[in-house]
Motif scaffolding. Structure first.
Motif, PDB file in Angstrom:
ATOM      1  N   UNK A   8       9.062  10.998  67.922  1.00 53.10           N
ATOM      2  CA  UNK A   8       8.181  10.692  69.064  1.00 53.10           C
ATOM      3  C   UNK A   8       7.281   9.528  68.671  1.00 53.10           C
ATOM      4  N   UNK A   9       7.229   8.501  69.521  1.00 50.14           N
ATOM      5  CA  UNK A   9       6.423   7.311  69.249  1.00 50.14           C
ATOM      6  C   UNK A   9       5.405   7.113  70.366  1.00 50.14           C
TER       7      UNK A   9
ATOM      8  N   UNK B 139       4.413  12.910  61.156  1.00 51.64           N
ATOM      9  CA  UNK B 139       4.508  14.361  60.973  1.00 51.64           C
ATOM     10  C   UNK B 139       5.956  14.775  61.235  1.00 51.64           C
ATOM     11  N   UNK B 140       6.532  15.573  60.341  1.00 50.70           N
ATOM     12  CA  UNK B 140       7.933  15.961  60.494  1.00 50.70           C
ATOM     13  C   UNK B 140       8.148  17.458  60.309  1.00 50.70           C
ATOM     14  N   UNK B 141       9.083  17.980  61.081  1.00 52.44           N
ATOM     15  CA  UNK B 141       9.494  19.376  60.928  1.00 52.44           C
ATOM     16  C   UNK B 141      10.365  19.533  59.683  1.00 52.44           C
ATOM     17  N   UNK B 142      11.391  18.697  59.499  1.00 53.24           N
ATOM     18  CA  UNK B 142      12.119  18.745  58.220  1.00 53.24           C
ATOM     19  C   UNK B 142      11.280  18.096  57.124  1.00 53.24           C
TER      20      UNK B 142
ATOM     21  N   UNK C 227       3.903  19.073  70.806  1.00 56.68           N
ATOM     22  CA  UNK C 227       3.898  20.259  69.952  1.00 56.68           C
ATOM     23  C   UNK C 227       5.091  21.169  70.257  1.00 56.68           C
ATOM     24  N   UNK C 228       5.315  21.436  71.530  1.00 61.30           N
ATOM     25  CA  UNK C 228       6.445  22.286  71.904  1.00 61.30           C
ATOM     26  C   UNK C 228       7.781  21.595  71.629  1.00 61.30           C
ATOM     27  N   UNK C 229       7.805  20.285  71.812  1.00 58.35           N
ATOM     28  CA  UNK C 229       9.040  19.537  71.544  1.00 58.35           C
ATOM     29  C   UNK C 229       9.402  19.588  70.069  1.00 58.35           C
ATOM     30  N   UNK C 230       8.402  19.557  69.210  1.00 56.94           N
ATOM     31  CA  UNK C 230       8.639  19.712  67.775  1.00 56.94           C
ATOM     32  C   UNK C 230       9.138  21.117  67.469  1.00 56.94           C
ATOM     33  N   UNK C 231       8.486  22.104  68.071  1.00 54.75           N
ATOM     34  CA  UNK C 231       8.855  23.496  67.820  1.00 54.75           C
ATOM     35  C   UNK C 231      10.283  23.795  68.268  1.00 54.75           C
ATOM     36  N   UNK C 232      10.707  23.188  69.383  1.00 55.22           N
ATOM     37  CA  UNK C 232      12.035  23.466  69.943  1.00 55.22           C
ATOM     38  C   UNK C 232      13.115  22.543  69.412  1.00 55.22           C
ATOM     39  N   UNK C 233      12.738  21.553  68.608  1.00 50.39           N
ATOM     40  CA  UNK C 233      13.723  20.647  68.052  1.00 50.39           C
ATOM     41  C   UNK C 233      14.119  19.512  68.968  1.00 50.39           C
ATOM     42  N   UNK C 234      13.362  19.317  70.042  1.00 51.57           N
ATOM     43  CA  UNK C 234      13.632  18.174  70.929  1.00 51.57           C
ATOM     44  C   UNK C 234      13.410  16.880  70.150  1.00 51.57           C
ATOM     45  N   UNK C 235      12.379  16.871  69.296  1.00 52.08           N
ATOM     46  CA  UNK C 235      12.162  15.774  68.350  1.00 52.08           C
ATOM     47  C   UNK C 235      12.006  16.377  66.959  1.00 52.08           C
ATOM     48  N   UNK C 236      12.340  15.599  65.948  1.00 56.50           N
ATOM     49  CA  UNK C 236      12.230  16.066  64.561  1.00 56.50           C
ATOM     50  C   UNK C 236      10.878  15.692  63.955  1.00 56.50           C
ATOM     51  N   UNK C 237      10.380  14.544  64.358  1.00 58.26           N
ATOM     52  CA  UNK C 237       9.130  14.025  63.823  1.00 58.26           C
ATOM     53  C   UNK C 237       8.306  13.424  64.953  1.00 58.26           C
ATOM     54  N   UNK C 238       7.038  13.151  64.680  1.00 54.58           N
ATOM     55  CA  UNK C 238       6.177  12.544  65.700  1.00 54.58           C
ATOM     56  C   UNK C 238       5.079  11.761  65.002  1.00 54.58           C
ATOM     57  N   UNK C 239       4.644  10.694  65.660  1.00 55.72           N
ATOM     58  CA  UNK C 239       3.622   9.812  65.091  1.00 55.72           C
ATOM     59  C   UNK C 239       2.338   9.935  65.887  1.00 55.72           C
ATOM     60  N   UNK C 240       1.247  10.182  65.194  1.00 59.42           N
ATOM     61  CA  UNK C 240      -0.089  10.191  65.800  1.00 59.42           C
ATOM     62  C   UNK C 240      -1.121  10.188  64.683  1.00 59.42           C
TER      63      UNK C 240
ATOM     64  N   UNK D  21      13.533   6.390  68.525  1.00 54.72           N
ATOM     65  CA  UNK D  21      12.174   6.537  69.043  1.00 54.72           C
ATOM     66  C   UNK D  21      12.187   7.143  70.433  1.00 54.72           C
ATOM     67  N   UNK D  22      11.393   8.173  70.635  1.00 56.16           N
ATOM     68  CA  UNK D  22      11.317   8.856  71.925  1.00 56.16           C
ATOM     69  C   UNK D  22       9.872   8.870  72.400  1.00 56.16           C
TER      70      UNK D  22
END
Length: 343
Positions: free
Chosen positions: A167-168, A150-153, A193-206, A184-185
């Motif tokens: 996020x891994x 899942x990615x924000x960009x 969810x908040x990390x994606x919203x704030x730009x701490x991570x760009x994408x996440x895997x789940x 990988x973070x």
């Protein structure tokens, strides 16, 4: 008068003896917000376990986040006896027992059928390790579901992850995205969810179902449904607790949890399809919350990249890590799972 005094004492003694026979089970479950598997399968099962098995037990079920325990500590909690049964989150506890990652290396389980075959082949060894290192008995493993991106960009494929923070769930995934040029973070599910919203991570895997439950589509634009792993989980019981049951009682308990495992395997596959519908706003969405993510088309090149990852990335790096704590780890994997893959 003596009879009047002794009779209540006898009754009280018998009552205490009966209560002493009841086995109390403290169960540490999946995080409360991790999705429908925990909410509709796991928690109801354990809350109804006494009735289902006919065993004289009293069960206290607590999600790991409600208990205030890091999900990375699942095996340590088992060994300590603080909880009797733990719903192990495979990726999270694999730092304490690396063999668990061998059940679900990146690129190994790209379908439910492949996952069942590979996990069955190696779970016996993992069970032996958990027994010897953590004084616990493994009662089965199950998948949360295909782990997708899942990615924000907006992205169109795995190549677009280059330069992004992802996020891994475990070290195997971290090694994989590193080869793609991403960073990988690792972070707890509840913070993503908040990390994606704030730009701490760009994408996440789940898995799509977990993402839906966690509100990830509110902070992302795109889902790339290429299955990297199945996110293995499982149930284990402290060996001292297990010894409190007679062989017949052990069989009843093990059989009940085996049925739960089978139930979750089937339910996980249903959830995956439904969650993909929900996350992308399809009218076929039944169980989850509807969103409007763009579903990127999975290219053949991405499928090839994932398939090659086992032999080229995830196996070599994991084998060194696992062999460092168990000299026969890689050898056993190659004789079981590796034989099936020609590795």
């Amino acid at each position: 008068m003596l009879k009047k005094v002794l009779l209540p004492l006898v009754i009280t003694g018998l009552s205490c003896a009966a209560q002493a026979d009841t086995i109390n089970l403290r169960v540490l479950g999946q995080p409360s917000g991790s999705g429908l598997i925990a909410q509709q399968k796991e928690q109801p099962f354990f809350e109804q376990l006494a009735e289902k098995t006919g065993l004289d037990i009293k069960v206290e079920y607590l999600p790991v986040d409600v208990a205030g325990i890091p999900d990375t500590d699942g095996l340590r909690v088992l060994r300590s006896g603080l909880f009797d049964i733990v719903s192990l989150r495979g990726p999270q506890v694999s730092r304490d027992e690396p063999s668990i990652l061998g059940l679900d290396l990146v690129g190994l389980n790209t379908s439910y059928a492949a996952g069942k075959k590979h996990m069955d082949a190696f779970s016996g060894y993992v069970g032996e390790r958990i027994d010897s290192q953590f004084n616990a008995k493994l009662l089965g493993v199950w998948p949360a579901g295909p782990q997708v991106v899942f990615c924000k960009p907006s992205i169109q494929g795995l190549a677009d992850l280059q330069g992004l923070k992802v996020r891994v769930g475990d070290q195997s995934a971290a090694n994989f995205v590193d080869k793609l040029g991403a960073t990988g973070i690792s972070m707890p599910f509840g913070e993503v969810q908040q990390s994606l919203a704030r730009g701490v991570v760009d994408c996440a895997i789940t898995g799509p179902a977990s993402a839906n439950s966690g509100g990830w589509p509110e902070a992302t634009t795109t889902v790339l449904p290429v299955a990297l792993q199945l996110a293995v989980n499982g149930y284990a019981i402290n060996s001292n607790t297990w010894a409190k049951f007679t062989p017949e009682q052990q069989e009843k308990l093990a059989s009940a949890i085996s049925e739960l495992n089978d139930d979750i395997w089937a339910f996980s596959e249903e959830l995956y399809q439904d969650a993909m519908h929900c996350n992308t706003g399809s009218p076929d969405c039944k169980r989850g919350k509807p969103y409007s993510l763009t579903e990127a088309t999975v290219a053949e090149s991405d499928l090839a990249t994932v398939a090659q990852a086992v032999g080229e990335v995830s196996l070599p790096i994991w084998a060194k890590q696992c062999n460092a704590v168990a000299a026969d780890c890689e050898e056993t994997w190659r004789k079981t799972v590796g034989t099936q893959l020609g590795l």
